[in-house]
Write an enzyme that holds these catalytic residues in place. Sequence first.
Site, PDB file in Angstrom:
ATOM      1  N   HIS A 166      29.339  29.270  34.205  1.00  0.00           N
ATOM      2  CA  HIS A 166      30.475  28.358  34.341  1.00  0.00           C
ATOM      3  C   HIS A 166      31.220  28.313  33.015  1.00  0.00           C
ATOM      4  CE1 HIS A 166      28.235  25.920  37.692  1.00  0.00           C
ATOM      5  NE2 HIS A 166      28.555  27.138  38.074  1.00  0.00           N
TER       6      HIS A 166
ATOM      7  N   SER B 136      24.983  27.383  33.553  1.00  0.00           N
ATOM      8  CA  SER B 136      26.139  26.552  33.200  1.00  0.00           C
ATOM      9  C   SER B 136      25.929  25.983  31.798  1.00  0.00           C
ATOM     10  CB  SER B 136      26.329  25.451  34.249  1.00  0.00           C
ATOM     11  OG  SER B 136      27.427  24.637  33.933  1.00  0.00           O
TER      12      SER B 136
ATOM     13  N   ASP C  34      24.617  24.081  41.525  1.00  0.00           N
ATOM     14  CA  ASP C  34      25.122  25.410  41.865  1.00  0.00           C
ATOM     15  C   ASP C  34      23.999  26.434  41.702  1.00  0.00           C
ATOM     16  OD1 ASP C  34      26.861  27.447  42.561  1.00  0.00           O
ATOM     17  OD2 ASP C  34      27.619  27.702  40.517  1.00  0.00           O
TER      18      ASP C  34
END
Length: 376
Positions: free
Chosen positions: A222, A195, A318
């Site tokens: 992301h 991310s 995540d």
Amino acid sequence: MAIKVLVVDDSSFFRRRVSEIINAESRLEVIDVAVNGKEAVEKAKRLKPDVITMDIEMPVMDGISAVREIMASVPTPILMFSSLTHDGAKATLDALDAGALDFLPKKFEDIARNRDEAVSLLQQRVIQIASKRAFMRRPVASSTPVQERPQSTLNRPTTGLRREASAQAPVSRAPVAAKFRASGKKYQLTAIGTSTGGPVALQKILTKLPANYPHPIVLIQHMPATFTAAFASRLNSLCKIQVKEAEDGDVLQAGVAYLAPGGKQMMIDGRPGAARLRIIDGGERMNYKPCVDVTFGSAAKIYADKVLSMVLTGMGADGREGARMLKSAGATIWAQDEDSCVVYGMPQAVAKAGLSTEDLPLERIAERMLVEVGLA
């Protein structure tokens, strides 16, 4: 002591609202504003802020040029604001290449209405990147592609991504480190999730992989929907392997990296050797689209212990549950180490859960991969 922030934007409305949001957090303080890149460079040198928020399109000097000058003279964590357009995506990637640490979509409506999610996200990002002042680095790789790579059987539209390669990204001379040893495991898939800080991290890793990398790579970053195509295209122009934005029905092929499209979920279906990608909406209940957990979980079902997986820099957790599924299937999980992360959130979640077998510095991940898959 509060984190000192310099806000840079040519819009008086945006400067005012961003300043109000930042000052509403007790740990943050806007010490000044600038209306263009030239003024930002001057104030960065004089005020030495802990963090700078930077617009891209400004008069006198644009944000990308300002980032380059600031990184060359007084390296500072910089958070870019980017428009959600294809051109905005390309400019944002240029800014990250120049040394900016992260970006946020420039959504005037969210900022104007003081939406809780937008307010919290901006405050969190500023706090997170402020801790990385000592981490600052120079640009990671030239964005000029060189040399044609060997033709592949990958079926692409004629208007698709170019098959170009680049010299490897420069590697800093680190102290002599222990040599890696392969575990002896056999792999059929590499899976990487990331991310915040991921675009730079992925570029550093993928530009060091050879065209004959022995199996497919799936990438979960992301990123907004309008950004992933531009990011895949950029990586494709720099790497010896091929990189493309994943499409529904893509058959996974060795030496090709598939980037999950923004706003969608990427799953793997079929069987090893004949697996395909499924790109689905994934529903509104998912916190991330794309989501690392979703792709990792599907990889565990199809490839079991034949997955080499990595969780890189990023905010949140995540990847942890997906890594748990991979671990249960016997797969290998590595995490990026804290010192080399822009944000030590996702890798920390995996490491703290006892799921990673190795915690690696970013500069050595590609080297470790090549040893593990038998190419070094």
